[in-house]
Motif scaffolding. Structure first.
Motif, mmCIF file in Angstrom:
data_model
loop_
_atom_site.group_PDB
_atom_site.id
_atom_site.type_symbol
_atom_site.label_atom_id
_atom_site.label_comp_id
_atom_site.label_asym_id
_atom_site.label_seq_id
_atom_site.Cartn_x
_atom_site.Cartn_y
_atom_site.Cartn_z
ATOM 1 N N THR A 119 42.197 38.522 26.621
ATOM 2 C CA THR A 119 41.469 37.544 27.771
ATOM 3 C C THR A 119 40.866 36.507 26.607
ATOM 4 N N GLU A 328 43.606 43.922 34.044
ATOM 5 C CA GLU A 328 43.445 42.634 34.397
ATOM 6 C C GLU A 328 42.060 42.740 35.194
ATOM 7 N N THR A 329 41.980 43.693 35.974
ATOM 8 C CA THR A 329 40.949 43.770 36.966
ATOM 9 C C THR A 329 39.626 44.046 36.172
ATOM 10 N N ARG A 332 38.465 40.897 34.787
ATOM 11 C CA ARG A 332 37.536 40.149 35.852
ATOM 12 C C ARG A 332 36.296 40.684 36.026
ATOM 13 N N TYR A 336 32.873 38.468 35.630
ATOM 14 C CA TYR A 336 32.268 37.837 36.859
ATOM 15 C C TYR A 336 31.192 39.007 37.268
ATOM 16 N N GLU A 432 38.717 28.382 33.807
ATOM 17 C CA GLU A 432 37.447 28.799 33.525
ATOM 18 C C GLU A 432 36.878 27.967 32.725
#
Length: 439
Positions: A119, A328-329, A332, A336, A432
């Motif tokens: 990422t 992927e989660t 995130r 965040y 982003e």
């Protein structure tokens, strides 16, 4: 002992153990942290672990419970003395404890399920290094690329690799991280199309690790067009090939046994004595459900894998790749919930400190959540601890005068969210940007 108290005690013992040799982690060992100050070495580490997305002044006020007056300048002068490798070593040490402290680790058929992905981390690093700039934009702020191995069933990061964003290479990062895995540990490593390469497959094969990599479906630059496979239908075909750089006529004519690759194509296992490298693998194409076609190639998804055909069916491959979405989660949540897109510095060394500290807090929180029992009896849904709220609550464990551990556990069990199965949404991509917080 309460699971929260035990994890905190273990983590603080690790900090004390590494702090005994703190000269290894200081920029200038002869001058740094030799005087007695309010912000000593251990206090600085704990402040990093407790930091959220607020400004430095508010973070210091919350850590000292609004009692001590520590200036922003004092904190910034102390933090630049610590090398980010300390947080990296602390992260690796705590992760090994988590993996070996579980009596019965969560596995699939005896294999640990690892997902590899990367990422982009948009930072505000002020540097003249061109590798930190976006391609074609000399005025843009720096950005980094984080590649990581994520344990899908135990829900923690295993290891990570950080590269300059402009010249990042996820396949190279993956190969470096493979060398950090526990030798002879049985794993199944899943990855998306960014890791499609013979060199990646060869490194995984040489370490006797199983892999499941998604590949492009009949597109240029991929593996699939070089093999005679059916068009527009499902298949599962096993191949055995010898890879070579030689361009002999016998190799080119017998492409059912040999694969001749370009000289500029990476394959690290060629030597002057051995100009061939054999590999066995499966090429698989699976038709997805109607609801999953938006992210596939014409409703199909293609894989290359070395999983045995008699033990892992096509449906199991589909299931294993579906689990990969958890990484992927996790990215995130890292950005965040743990505020990894909020940085308190414009320097490269201090930005790396915050990245490793956030990943450590992620593993700390996930380990506690995974071992905290949630009662879902007589309820419509199965419930889980809300991760965003849990991180906010557990950060207090790193601060002085934190609430009793029983109260912390009670707060975790109050903040629950239901698990609603079979819910699917269209993937929404948001542009982003870095958020710099200082004052």
């Amino acid at each position: 002992m309460n699971v929260i108290a035990k994890n905190k005690q273990v983590l603080f013992r690790m900090i004390d153990s590494l702090a005994k040799n703190k000269n290894r982690y200081l920029v200038n060992p002869t001058k740094d942290f030799i005087r007695k100050r309010k912000l000593d070495f251990k206090t600085m580490i704990r402040i990093f672990l407790s930091m959220e997305g607020d400004c430095i002044g508010n973070e210091l006020l919350k850590y000292f419970n609004y009692h001590k007056s520590i200036t922003n300048s004092a904190f910034c002068q102390q933090r630049v003395k610590i090398q980010p490798v300390f947080f990296q070593d602390l992260f690796m040490k705590y992760t090994k404890y988590v993996l070996h402290s579980v009596t019965v680790p969560h596995t699939y058929k005896g294999y640990r399920l690892l997902a590899c992905d990367g990422t982009v981390l948009h930072t505000q690093i002020s540097s003249d290094n061109p590798e930190l700039r976006c391609q074609g934009n000399s005025n843009s702020k720096g950005y980094l690329h984080l590649t990581a191995f994520y344990d899908l069933l135990n829900q923690i990061y295993i290891t990570s690799d950080i590269q300059y964003g402009r010249n990042h290479n996820e396949r190279t990062a993956m190969i470096r991280m493979l060398k950090q895995l526990t030798p002879n540990e049985k794993c199944i490593i899943t990855a998306d199309r960014g890791f499609e390469a013979y060199n990646t497959m060869a490194h995984l094969d040489s370490l006797n690790q199983y892999y499941l990599i998604r590949i492009k479906n009949d597109k240029a630059g991929g593996i699939m067009p070089f093999y005679d496979v059916p068009k527009k239908c499902e298949f599962d075909i096993e191949y055995e090939r010898k890879f070579t750089r030689q361009k002999r006529k016998c190799y080119l004519e017998h492409n059912e046994h040999y694969v001749s690759i370009r000289h500029d194509y990476d394959l690290d296992f060629f030597t002057p004595e051995h100009d061939m490298y054999p590999m066995k693998f499966r090429l698989v194409r699976i038709k997805l459900d109607q609801t999953d076609k938006e992210s596939s190639d014409d409703g199909y998804v293609c894989f290359v894998t070395n999983l045995p055909k008699d033990k892992f069916s096509m449906e199991e491959l589909k299931f294993l790749y579906h689990l990969r979405w958890e990484i992927e989660t996790s990215f995130r949540a890292l950005k965040y919930c743990l505020k990894l897109n909020f940085f308190h510095s414009r320097k490269e060394i201090t930005t790396l400190q915050e990245i490793y500290a956030r990943m450590l807090v992620f593993n700390f929180s996930k380990n506690i959540i995974l071992h905290t029992k949630v009662d879902s009896n007589h309820k419509k849904y199965v419930y889980q601890i809300n991760f965003r709220r849990a991180v906010t609550i557990l950060r207090n464990c790193f601060r002085p005068n934190h609430p009793p551990f029983n109260d912390v556990e009670r707060l975790l069990l109050i903040n629950l969210s239901p698990i609603r199965p079979n819910r699917k949404y269209k993937r929404w991509k948001k542009k982003e940007k870095a958020v710099f917080i200082y004052i």
